[in-house]
Design an enzyme around this catalytic site. Structure first.
Site, PDB file in Angstrom:
ATOM      1  N   LYS A  96     -41.660 -34.195  10.057  1.00  0.00           N
ATOM      2  CA  LYS A  96     -43.081 -34.479  10.259  1.00  0.00           C
ATOM      3  C   LYS A  96     -43.523 -33.652  11.460  1.00  0.00           C
ATOM      4  O   LYS A  96     -43.049 -33.862  12.582  1.00  0.00           O
ATOM      5  CB  LYS A  96     -43.315 -35.967  10.531  1.00  0.00           C
ATOM      6  CG  LYS A  96     -44.746 -36.249  10.957  1.00  0.00           C
ATOM      7  CD  LYS A  96     -45.025 -37.706  11.246  1.00  0.00           C
ATOM      8  CE  LYS A  96     -46.318 -37.823  12.042  1.00  0.00           C
ATOM      9  NZ  LYS A  96     -46.710 -39.191  12.337  1.00  0.00           N
ATOM     10  N   GLY A 157     -52.527 -45.291  16.873  1.00  0.00           N
ATOM     11  CA  GLY A 157     -52.451 -46.525  17.654  1.00  0.00           C
ATOM     12  C   GLY A 157     -53.790 -47.207  17.882  1.00  0.00           C
ATOM     13  O   GLY A 157     -53.849 -48.233  18.541  1.00  0.00           O
ATOM     14  N   ALA A 183     -51.627 -42.751  10.530  1.00  0.00           N
ATOM     15  CA  ALA A 183     -52.187 -43.118  11.837  1.00  0.00           C
ATOM     16  C   ALA A 183     -53.546 -43.809  11.750  1.00  0.00           C
ATOM     17  O   ALA A 183     -54.398 -43.446  10.946  1.00  0.00           O
ATOM     18  CB  ALA A 183     -52.324 -41.895  12.750  1.00  0.00           C
ATOM     19  N   GLY A 184     -53.686 -44.803  12.608  1.00  0.00           N
ATOM     20  CA  GLY A 184     -54.965 -45.491  12.763  1.00  0.00           C
ATOM     21  C   GLY A 184     -55.152 -46.701  11.867  1.00  0.00           C
ATOM     22  O   GLY A 184     -56.139 -47.427  11.993  1.00  0.00           O
ATOM     23  N   ASN A 205     -47.461 -47.484  11.913  1.00  0.00           N
ATOM     24  CA  ASN A 205     -46.514 -48.002  12.902  1.00  0.00           C
ATOM     25  C   ASN A 205     -47.109 -49.194  13.664  1.00  0.00           C
ATOM     26  O   ASN A 205     -46.703 -50.345  13.502  1.00  0.00           O
ATOM     27  CB  ASN A 205     -46.130 -46.873  13.862  1.00  0.00           C
ATOM     28  CG  ASN A 205     -45.013 -47.240  14.833  1.00  0.00           C
ATOM     29  OD1 ASN A 205     -44.347 -46.361  15.351  1.00  0.00           O
ATOM     30  ND2 ASN A 205     -44.753 -48.506  15.096  1.00  0.00           N
ATOM     31  N   THR A 206     -48.141 -48.891  14.476  1.00  0.00           N
ATOM     32  CA  THR A 206     -48.635 -49.892  15.428  1.00  0.00           C
ATOM     33  C   THR A 206     -49.120 -51.175  14.756  1.00  0.00           C
ATOM     34  O   THR A 206     -48.922 -52.268  15.304  1.00  0.00           O
ATOM     35  CB  THR A 206     -49.779 -49.277  16.268  1.00  0.00           C
ATOM     36  OG1 THR A 206     -49.358 -48.001  16.738  1.00  0.00           O
ATOM     37  CG2 THR A 206     -50.133 -50.148  17.454  1.00  0.00           C
TER      38      THR A 206
HETATM   39  C1  DXP Z   1     -44.864 -43.170  14.317  1.00  0.00           C
HETATM   40  C2  DXP Z   1     -45.770 -42.078  14.071  1.00  0.00           C
HETATM   41  O1  DXP Z   1     -45.440 -41.100  13.456  1.00  0.00           O
HETATM   42  C3  DXP Z   1     -47.131 -42.206  14.606  1.00  0.00           C
HETATM   43  O2  DXP Z   1     -47.440 -41.077  15.321  1.00  0.00           O
HETATM   44  C4  DXP Z   1     -48.022 -42.429  13.437  1.00  0.00           C
HETATM   45  O3  DXP Z   1     -49.000 -41.496  13.386  1.00  0.00           O
HETATM   46  C5  DXP Z   1     -48.451 -43.837  13.287  1.00  0.00           C
HETATM   47  O4  DXP Z   1     -49.665 -44.126  13.885  1.00  0.00           O
HETATM   48  P1  DXP Z   1     -50.133 -45.662  14.027  1.00  0.00           P
HETATM   49  O5  DXP Z   1     -49.286 -46.249  15.095  1.00  0.00           O
HETATM   50  O6  DXP Z   1     -51.589 -45.587  14.383  1.00  0.00           O
HETATM   51  O7  DXP Z   1     -49.905 -46.331  12.707  1.00  0.00           O
END
Ligand code: DXP
EC number: 2.8.1.10
Length: 255
Positions: A96, A157, A183-184, A205-206
């Site tokens: 990635k 995040g 992300a987001g 992730n977050t």
């Molecule tokens: C873990 C990872 O690769 C992060 O950079 C990803 O973009 C997830 O983003 P969030 O934490 O917003 O879900």
């Protein structure tokens, strides 16, 4: 089935591995999520010092594909160096590409992302660049030969969900490689919307690691992604300006 280069996956949820309250909760969350791809920052994992504790020790590594990411890179040169370190350590050839251009927004640097992707493709990697929701940049990355494109829903995040569904739908419509919204994502409904738009997968992730109950949230994300995909495949009804009765009155003798 999600196909990325020569790899095939049943799950369309890709999980990040940072910021969990502890490794046991993380292990359980990963298990219930059904995710087969786990991404991690090569710099954070310190893969060359196996004596330090890390979450990999808790996992049955045969069950997962570990997707190294180049988080921390600010230039293409740094990203390429990190990717090569990951490959040299015996990880799979998928990478990635994450080249951050602004430390406040954590938005990707488009030029450096393009350069790093080009170089890593030449080196034989399976390349998944994290990009903004720029439609033409996504096209350029696909034309280079990237194996999947990962446009952001909103800043990493932030949990803001999908800020520009129109751009994401343009990216999805024109793509011939998988589009993974990365992300987001803040809630299961955000993930479902991404899939209803026709995305091939969601990386998050977050939203899970930062939830009050990460295990429950991991399951909610799995179900939302499955529901969103089913909804996309089923085909939604067109939006109309005015009502249409659910029980048609044609052929009835009373009015
Ligand atoms: C873990 C990872 O690769 C992060 O950079 C990803 O973009 C997830 O983003 P969030 O934490 O917003 O879900």
């Amino acid at each position: 089935m999600l196909k990325i280069g020569s790899y095939e996956f049943t799950s369309r949820l890709l999980l990040g591995t940072g910021k969990y309250p502890d490794f046991d909760i993380q292990k359980e969350a990963v298990a219930v999520s059904g995710a087969e791809i786990l991404t991690f920052s090569v710099r954070r994992m310190n893969i060359f010092e196996p004596s330090l504790p890390n979450f990999l020790e808790k996992l049955d590594l045969k069950k997962y594909i570990l997707l190294p990411n180049t988080a921390g890179a600010k230039t293409a040169i740094e990203a390429v160096r990190i990717a090569k370190l990951a490959k040299a350590s015996g990880l799979c050839d998928m990478i990635k590409v994450e080249v951050i251009g602004c430390q406040k927004t954590l938005l990707p640097d488009p030029i450096e992302t393009l350069k790093a992707s080009e170089e890593l493709l030449k080196e034989g990697f399976t390349v998944l660049p994290y990009t903004s929701d720029d439609v033409l940049l996504a096209k350029r990355l696909e034309e280079l030969g990237c194996h999947a494109i990962m446009p952001g829903a909103s800043p990493i995040g932030s949990g803001q969900g999908i800020i520009n569904p129109l751009n994401l739908s343009f990216i999805i419509e024109q793509a011939k490689v998988p589009i993974i919204i990365d992300a987001g994502i803040g809630t299961p409904s955000d993930a479902a919307v991404a899939m209803e738009l026709g995305a091939d997968g969601v990386l998050l992730n977050t939203a899970v690691s930062g939830a009050n109950d990460p295990v429950k949230m991991a399951l909610a994300m799995k179900l939302a992604i499955e529901a969103g995909r089913l909804g996309f495949e089923a085909g939604r009804i067109p939006k109309k300006r005015y009502a249409t009765a659910s029980s048609p009155s044609e052929g009835m003798s009373f009015s």
